[in-house]
Motif scaffolding. Structure first.
Motif, mmCIF file in Angstrom:
data_model
loop_
_atom_site.group_PDB
_atom_site.id
_atom_site.type_symbol
_atom_site.label_atom_id
_atom_site.label_comp_id
_atom_site.label_asym_id
_atom_site.label_seq_id
_atom_site.Cartn_x
_atom_site.Cartn_y
_atom_site.Cartn_z
ATOM 1 N N UNK A 221 0.832 -1.205 0.000
ATOM 2 C CA UNK A 221 0.000 0.000 0.000
ATOM 3 C C UNK A 221 0.867 1.256 0.000
ATOM 4 N N UNK A 222 1.965 1.212 0.744
ATOM 5 C CA UNK A 222 2.882 2.359 0.793
ATOM 6 C C UNK A 222 3.495 2.611 -0.575
ATOM 7 N N UNK A 223 3.921 1.544 -1.256
ATOM 8 C CA UNK A 223 4.517 1.695 -2.588
ATOM 9 C C UNK A 223 3.507 2.298 -3.555
ATOM 10 N N UNK A 233 11.314 14.163 -5.433
ATOM 11 C CA UNK A 233 11.902 14.414 -4.120
ATOM 12 C C UNK A 233 10.955 13.989 -3.004
ATOM 13 N N UNK A 234 9.677 14.209 -3.224
ATOM 14 C CA UNK A 234 8.680 13.793 -2.240
ATOM 15 C C UNK A 234 8.610 12.283 -2.120
ATOM 16 N N UNK A 235 8.732 11.580 -3.245
ATOM 17 C CA UNK A 235 8.738 10.120 -3.209
ATOM 18 C C UNK A 235 9.903 9.591 -2.384
ATOM 19 N N UNK A 236 11.088 10.151 -2.669
ATOM 20 C CA UNK A 236 12.284 9.697 -1.963
ATOM 21 C C UNK A 236 12.200 10.001 -0.473
ATOM 22 N N UNK A 242 10.629 5.202 5.696
ATOM 23 C CA UNK A 242 10.318 3.772 5.900
ATOM 24 C C UNK A 242 11.567 2.905 5.978
ATOM 25 N N UNK A 243 12.698 3.428 5.518
ATOM 26 C CA UNK A 243 13.888 2.580 5.366
ATOM 27 C C UNK A 243 14.364 1.935 6.668
ATOM 28 N N UNK A 244 14.390 2.649 7.826
ATOM 29 C CA UNK A 244 14.846 1.955 9.048
ATOM 30 C C UNK A 244 13.966 0.764 9.406
ATOM 31 N N UNK A 245 12.638 0.986 9.370
ATOM 32 C CA UNK A 245 11.729 -0.101 9.716
ATOM 33 C C UNK A 245 11.820 -1.251 8.720
ATOM 34 N N UNK A 246 11.960 -0.918 7.431
ATOM 35 C CA UNK A 246 12.007 -1.958 6.410
ATOM 36 C C UNK A 246 13.266 -2.811 6.557
ATOM 37 N N UNK A 247 14.387 -2.189 6.895
ATOM 38 C CA UNK A 247 15.637 -2.938 7.104
ATOM 39 C C UNK A 247 15.496 -3.860 8.315
ATOM 40 N N UNK A 248 14.933 -3.321 9.409
ATOM 41 C CA UNK A 248 14.758 -4.100 10.640
ATOM 42 C C UNK A 248 13.833 -5.289 10.395
ATOM 43 N N UNK A 249 12.718 -5.036 9.707
ATOM 44 C CA UNK A 249 11.758 -6.094 9.408
ATOM 45 C C UNK A 249 12.391 -7.167 8.518
ATOM 46 N N UNK A 250 13.180 -6.733 7.526
ATOM 47 C CA UNK A 250 13.838 -7.680 6.625
ATOM 48 C C UNK A 250 14.835 -8.555 7.376
ATOM 49 N N UNK A 251 15.591 -7.955 8.291
ATOM 50 C CA UNK A 251 16.562 -8.724 9.078
ATOM 51 C C UNK A 251 15.873 -9.786 9.925
#
Length: 317
Positions: A221-223, A233-236, A242-251
């Motif tokens: 949904x976020x994507x 720039x707004x997309x990035x 989301x990047x910290x949470x996504x990395x943690x979740x992936x690990x």
């Protein structure tokens, strides 16, 4: 043998890493001790940073506090015993202590998974429903959700212990692992394990697959929501939050999914490889997560820089 508490086993023996040569015991204990120390220091530093900076008192960081506390408790539950095995050649653990450890392993694993669910929920609301974010995720709401996570997780883990504890253990007392878990213990029972494996399967579905399903849904949904933003720039910027949470979740999830899928398609691992893999995906995130918070979360990174600058700048008289 009929079911009931007819165990003649009074203690269990943890094999740790079965193929490890005795000459590497000291090195292994030192590495595990440093690992444990880094986990404690890293997560305690995040807790201290939160306590001393009111700018971090936001829903996302309250959720991170839960993860820090869970990481400290999980590593404290599992690492000291295996460190003592290789440091003091003390690999035995009493019957009751093993079940206590098993309880906390599954309890904290469930808490961890549900906290990751809250992380995904936080980002889902922030990006997909930004106008409702401040109304839905208030400080009091986060308190209630966090309290619920820690309370709800009690029942699932307690069910495993209540079902496994009365089984007759009258054969081998050797657990091929670095800590006591449900599978490792119940495999030693002198009875049919099938009726007791089903509750563990239900717990796995509740603790892992349920939150993972929502996490996948939320990030899909976020994507979709980010793709609708016209400004690059707004997309990035949205994705960077989301990047910290996504990395943690992936690990947390990717190694577990790999091991589960590998076992179901017929890929087998030696006991050493299996145990090392489990230890890595169980204990690497608690050590790496604080680095992710401090390097990827903007507010926390700025607070850390201010703290460092304050300590290194000489005070004027």
């Amino acid at each position: 043998m009929p079911e009931g508490n007819h165990s003649i086993v009074t203690e269990f023996f943890l094999t740790g890493f079965p193929g490890l040569h005795p000459e590497y015991y000291s090195l292994t204990s030192a590495v595990l001790f440093l690992w444990y120390l880094f986990i404690l220091i890293g997560n305690a530093a995040v807790l201290l940073l939160f306590a001393t900076n009111r700018c971090l008192h936001k829903p996302m960081y309250y959720i991170i506090l839960n993860l820090c506390a869970c990481d400290i408790l999980f590593s404290t539950t599992t690492l000291p015993k295996i460190i003592s095995k290789y440091w003091f050649q003390s690999g035995t653990i009493s019957f009751n202590a093993c079940f206590v450890q098993m309880y906390f392993v599954h309890y904290l694993g469930t808490v961890n998974s549900l906290v990751l669910f809250l992380m995904a929920f936080d980002r889902y609301l922030a990006i997909c429903h930004p106008l409702r974010y401040t109304n839905v995720l208030t400080t009091s709401t986060i308190y209630i959700l966090s309290f619920t996570v820690w309370i709800v997780s009690i029942a699932a883990a307690l069910m495993l212990v209540i079902r496994a504890y009365p089984l007759p253990y009258c054969a081998s007392n050797i657990i091929n692992h670095c800590y006591c878990d449900h599978i490792g213990i119940t495999l030693l029972a002198c009875t049919d394990r099938a009726p007791y494996g089903f509750p563990a399967f239900v717990l796995a579905m509740f603790a892992l697959v349920g939150p993972l399903a929502f996490i996948v849904f939320s990030y899909c949904s976020i994507i979709i929501a980010v793709r609708k933003i016209a400004d690059l720039q707004g997309r990035l910027k949205s994705l960077s939050t989301c990047s910290p949470q996504l990395i943690i979740i992936s690990l947390y999830y990717l190694p577990r999914c790999f091991v589960y899928l590998a076992s179901n398609v017929g890929i087998t691992f030696s006991p050493d490889v299996r145990i090392v893999t489990i230890m890595l995906y169980s204990l690497s995130p608690p050590m790496i997560n604080p680095l992710i918070y401090c390097l990827r979360a903007k507010d926390m990174r700025e607070c850390l820089q201010k703290q460092f600058h304050r300590r290194t700048t000489p005070h004027k008289v």
